[in-house]
Write a protein that holds these residues in place. Structure first.
Motif, PDB file in Angstrom:
ATOM      1  N   LEU A   1      32.833 -15.485 -64.917  1.00 34.30           N
ATOM      2  CA  LEU A   1      31.769 -16.469 -64.687  1.00 34.30           C
ATOM      3  C   LEU A   1      31.518 -16.620 -63.198  1.00 34.30           C
ATOM      4  O   LEU A   1      32.462 -16.633 -62.395  1.00 34.30           O
ATOM      5  CB  LEU A   1      32.149 -17.812 -65.307  1.00 34.30           C
ATOM      6  CG  LEU A   1      32.373 -17.791 -66.824  1.00 34.30           C
ATOM      7  CD1 LEU A   1      32.796 -19.174 -67.310  1.00 34.30           C
ATOM      8  CD2 LEU A   1      31.125 -17.321 -67.564  1.00 34.30           C
TER       9      LEU A   1
ATOM     10  N   THR B   1      26.977 -14.808 -65.668  1.00 38.17           N
ATOM     11  CA  THR B   1      27.900 -13.701 -65.488  1.00 38.17           C
ATOM     12  C   THR B   1      27.082 -12.458 -65.180  1.00 38.17           C
ATOM     13  O   THR B   1      25.877 -12.419 -65.465  1.00 38.17           O
ATOM     14  CB  THR B   1      28.754 -13.474 -66.747  1.00 38.17           C
ATOM     15  OG1 THR B   1      29.588 -12.332 -66.573  1.00 38.17           O
ATOM     16  CG2 THR B   1      27.882 -13.237 -67.979  1.00 38.17           C
TER      17      THR B   1
ATOM     18  N   ASN C   1      28.371  -9.521 -66.326  1.00 41.26           N
ATOM     19  CA  ASN C   1      28.860  -8.616 -67.375  1.00 41.26           C
ATOM     20  C   ASN C   1      29.161  -9.448 -68.605  1.00 41.26           C
ATOM     21  O   ASN C   1      30.305  -9.787 -68.885  1.00 41.26           O
ATOM     22  CB  ASN C   1      30.100  -7.859 -66.910  1.00 41.26           C
ATOM     23  CG  ASN C   1      30.529  -6.779 -67.906  1.00 41.26           C
ATOM     24  OD1 ASN C   1      30.104  -6.764 -69.060  1.00 41.26           O
ATOM     25  ND2 ASN C   1      31.379  -5.877 -67.466  1.00 41.26           N
ATOM     26  N   ILE C   2      28.111  -9.783 -69.348  1.00 41.27           N
ATOM     27  CA  ILE C   2      28.261 -10.705 -70.467  1.00 41.27           C
ATOM     28  C   ILE C   2      29.115 -10.115 -71.583  1.00 41.27           C
ATOM     29  O   ILE C   2      29.804 -10.847 -72.299  1.00 41.27           O
ATOM     30  CB  ILE C   2      26.874 -11.157 -70.986  1.00 41.27           C
ATOM     31  CG1 ILE C   2      27.002 -12.403 -71.860  1.00 41.27           C
ATOM     32  CG2 ILE C   2      26.163 -10.018 -71.723  1.00 41.27           C
ATOM     33  CD1 ILE C   2      25.672 -13.065 -72.184  1.00 41.27           C
TER      34      ILE C   2
ATOM     35  N   THR D   1      32.638 -10.849 -70.489  1.00 45.25           N
ATOM     36  CA  THR D   1      32.883 -12.294 -70.517  1.00 45.25           C
ATOM     37  C   THR D   1      33.047 -12.807 -71.938  1.00 45.25           C
ATOM     38  O   THR D   1      34.005 -13.514 -72.257  1.00 45.25           O
ATOM     39  CB  THR D   1      31.739 -13.040 -69.813  1.00 45.25           C
ATOM     40  OG1 THR D   1      31.702 -12.653 -68.437  1.00 45.25           O
ATOM     41  CG2 THR D   1      31.920 -14.539 -69.898  1.00 45.25           C
ATOM     42  N   VAL D   2      32.112 -12.445 -72.806  1.00 43.07           N
ATOM     43  CA  VAL D   2      32.158 -12.942 -74.183  1.00 43.07           C
ATOM     44  C   VAL D   2      33.336 -12.334 -74.950  1.00 43.07           C
ATOM     45  O   VAL D   2      33.995 -13.021 -75.742  1.00 43.07           O
ATOM     46  CB  VAL D   2      30.816 -12.673 -74.892  1.00 43.07           C
ATOM     47  CG1 VAL D   2      30.888 -13.026 -76.370  1.00 43.07           C
ATOM     48  CG2 VAL D   2      29.698 -13.463 -74.208  1.00 43.07           C
TER      49      VAL D   2
ATOM     50  N   ILE E   1      25.392 -11.523 -79.070  1.00 44.46           N
ATOM     51  CA  ILE E   1      24.651 -11.795 -77.832  1.00 44.46           C
ATOM     52  C   ILE E   1      23.167 -11.521 -78.060  1.00 44.46           C
ATOM     53  O   ILE E   1      22.796 -10.456 -78.570  1.00 44.46           O
ATOM     54  CB  ILE E   1      25.177 -10.924 -76.684  1.00 44.46           C
ATOM     55  CG1 ILE E   1      26.644 -11.280 -76.382  1.00 44.46           C
ATOM     56  CG2 ILE E   1      24.322 -11.101 -75.427  1.00 44.46           C
ATOM     57  CD1 ILE E   1      27.339 -10.298 -75.470  1.00 44.46           C
TER      58      ILE E   1
ATOM     59  N   GLN F   1      21.985 -13.688 -73.574  1.00 43.89           N
ATOM     60  CA  GLN F   1      22.527 -15.041 -73.643  1.00 43.89           C
ATOM     61  C   GLN F   1      23.250 -15.279 -74.969  1.00 43.89           C
ATOM     62  O   GLN F   1      22.966 -14.618 -75.979  1.00 43.89           O
ATOM     63  CB  GLN F   1      21.414 -16.081 -73.464  1.00 43.89           C
ATOM     64  CG  GLN F   1      20.344 -16.045 -74.536  1.00 43.89           C
ATOM     65  CD  GLN F   1      19.186 -16.992 -74.291  1.00 43.89           C
ATOM     66  OE1 GLN F   1      18.144 -16.863 -74.893  1.00 43.89           O
ATOM     67  NE2 GLN F   1      19.350 -17.969 -73.415  1.00 43.89           N
TER      68      GLN F   1
ATOM     69  N   ILE G   1      26.347 -18.892 -72.076  1.00 45.34           N
ATOM     70  CA  ILE G   1      26.712 -17.804 -71.184  1.00 45.34           C
ATOM     71  C   ILE G   1      25.465 -16.939 -71.029  1.00 45.34           C
ATOM     72  O   ILE G   1      24.867 -16.526 -72.030  1.00 45.34           O
ATOM     73  CB  ILE G   1      27.877 -16.958 -71.751  1.00 45.34           C
ATOM     74  CG1 ILE G   1      28.990 -17.853 -72.313  1.00 45.34           C
ATOM     75  CG2 ILE G   1      28.408 -16.013 -70.682  1.00 45.34           C
ATOM     76  CD1 ILE G   1      29.594 -18.812 -71.328  1.00 45.34           C
ATOM     77  N   ILE G   2      25.068 -16.680 -69.788  1.00 47.06           N
ATOM     78  CA  ILE G   2      23.803 -15.975 -69.564  1.00 47.06           C
ATOM     79  C   ILE G   2      23.971 -14.893 -68.503  1.00 47.06           C
ATOM     80  O   ILE G   2      24.705 -15.070 -67.522  1.00 47.06           O
ATOM     81  CB  ILE G   2      22.691 -16.983 -69.151  1.00 47.06           C
ATOM     82  CG1 ILE G   2      21.331 -16.294 -69.039  1.00 47.06           C
ATOM     83  CG2 ILE G   2      23.040 -17.712 -67.855  1.00 47.06           C
ATOM     84  CD1 ILE G   2      20.165 -17.278 -68.940  1.00 47.06           C
ATOM     85  N   GLN G   3      23.324 -13.773 -68.739  1.00 45.94           N
ATOM     86  CA  GLN G   3      23.244 -12.700 -67.747  1.00 45.94           C
ATOM     87  C   GLN G   3      21.780 -12.364 -67.546  1.00 45.94           C
ATOM     88  O   GLN G   3      21.069 -12.038 -68.503  1.00 45.94           O
ATOM     89  CB  GLN G   3      24.002 -11.449 -68.207  1.00 45.94           C
ATOM     90  CG  GLN G   3      23.910 -10.280 -67.221  1.00 45.94           C
ATOM     91  CD  GLN G   3      24.662  -9.048 -67.696  1.00 45.94           C
ATOM     92  OE1 GLN G   3      25.556  -9.131 -68.522  1.00 45.94           O
ATOM     93  NE2 GLN G   3      24.293  -7.888 -67.178  1.00 45.94           N
TER      94      GLN G   3
END
Length: 376
Positions: A177, A270, A272-273, A276-277, A317, A329, A345-347
């Protein structure tokens, strides 16, 4: 249709009266800060930064400061039930109390916003220790939320005076993040324009995008939203209010359980979603389920993207595109028992928008959770 509604530039002196460098910190009032800190470290990958409590001279509260990238969370719990913090938690449960702004001059920010109609939360104060001084001042926003102006150019300490460095043997790896992308506020029916005007007139923001109930609706529920942004675009606040629908919307559910207006979700960015996820899922974070047929039309709707669609589908995602690029997202389920606060969470791969093309699927996912709770 998603449309940018940028206001006419004001006179230079108005336009530049308040420069916000970024989000300084977000403070949550919680029932047990020590346990909440362990959760955010373990599940989200935040790192220990600072601590304040009885050992540092505070008699009414304990606070743990966590950081990941440029995101700083402060988790504060009361030491006595008969206190403002205790009453806040009793009414609202765990939730966001302060969204603090990093500014060059806290006193000037306070004076200028007060001139324009802000209600004072606390007058400018100077806090000092051996590392220097921090100046802060606060104003009221929607519900019981505060905006605090933080000036720290003359401070070299870990966080704030009266905080000490929090050394912890337990430092799980981060999840990638980077920074706060936006914070969403839910307000009562008829209050959206009032608070949009507050951010425009008091803080100098502009109305970036407006969504009506035709943009954000399903067969059963709807809401309206205005996205307010400051001049450099580092602070973005969508303001939601419920719209008429056949059943109770997510905003109404939030207002019922939070018992008033407040911050509905914090969107964190982020680059690199997928990583991250994947990490968050391993650590126990629960995300909203995306309807399976959502991915059947993604390619024709958003075109070519760098990421493997099958991987995105496996993780749940979502993807959307605007004139500037695309975004990825995903939304967590509420992070506490009351169906109130959650995280996004968003890229961003160029996109400046907020995923309008995903609203239908997102609302259906939220409605499915509301149905399970019996609150739809």
């Amino acid at each position: 249709m998603e449309t940018a509604q940028l206001t006419k530039p004001k006179e230079k002196k108005d336009k530049e009266f308040l420069t916000i460098n970024g989000t300084d910190y977000i403070e949550l009032y919680v029932g047990n800060a020590k346990q909440a800190a362990h959760y955010y470290k373990t599940a989200f990958g935040f790192q220990s930064v600072a601590y304040a409590g009885l050992e540092t001279g505070l008699k009414d509260r304990t606070s743990y400061v966590l950081r990941q990238g440029k995101i700083t969370l402060v988790l504060t719990t009361p030491l006595h039930s008969n206190s403002e913090i205790g009453e806040h938690i009793k009414k609202h449960g765990d939730g966001v109390k302060v969204i603090a702004f990093w500014v060059d001059d806290a006193e000037s920010a306070y004076i200028e916003t007060r001139k324009r109609g802000a209600t004072s939360a606390f007058t400018p104060i100077v806090e000092k220790d051996s590392f220097g001084e921090v100046r802060r001042a606060g104003i009221h926003a929607y519900g019981e939320t505060l905006h605090v102006f933080v000036e720290r150019k003359n401070y070299k300490g870990t966080f704030l005076p009266r905080f000490v460095k929090w050394d912890s043997e337990y430092q799980p790896t981060d999840t990638g993040l980077l920074y706060v992308d936006h914070c969403v506020g839910n307000v009562e029916l008829g209050a959206m324009n009032k608070w949009a005007n507050f951010y425009e007139n008091v803080l100098g923001f502009t109305n970036l995008i407006t969504f009506d109930d035709k943009d954000i609706s399903t067969e059963y529920t709807a809401l309206m939203s205005k996205v307010m942004a400051n001049g450099n675009g580092r602070i973005k606040f969508p303001i939601n209010e419920p719209a008429r629908g056949k059943k109770k919307s997510q905003v109404e559910e939030y207002l019922d359980f939070y018992e008033g207006a407040g911050c509905q979700h914090i969107a964190v960015a982020t680059d690199n979603i997928i990583h991250t996820v994947s990490e968050m899922r391993k650590r126990g974070i629960e995300f909203l389920h995306v309807p399976g047929n959502y991915y059947d039309t993604v390619t024709e709707r958003v075109g070519k993207i760098k990421e493997d669609l099958s991987v995105l589908k496996g993780l749940g995602i979502m993807v959307d595109r605007d004139e500037e690029g695309y975004l990825l997202q995903i939304f967590t389920k509420p992070v506490e028992d009351r169906p109130t606060l959650f995280f996004e969470i968003i890229q961003r791969a160029g996109a400046k928008s907020f995923g309008k093309g995903n609203f239908q699927a997102l609302f259906e996912s939220i409605e499915a959770e509301q149905a399970k709770r019996g609150t739809l």
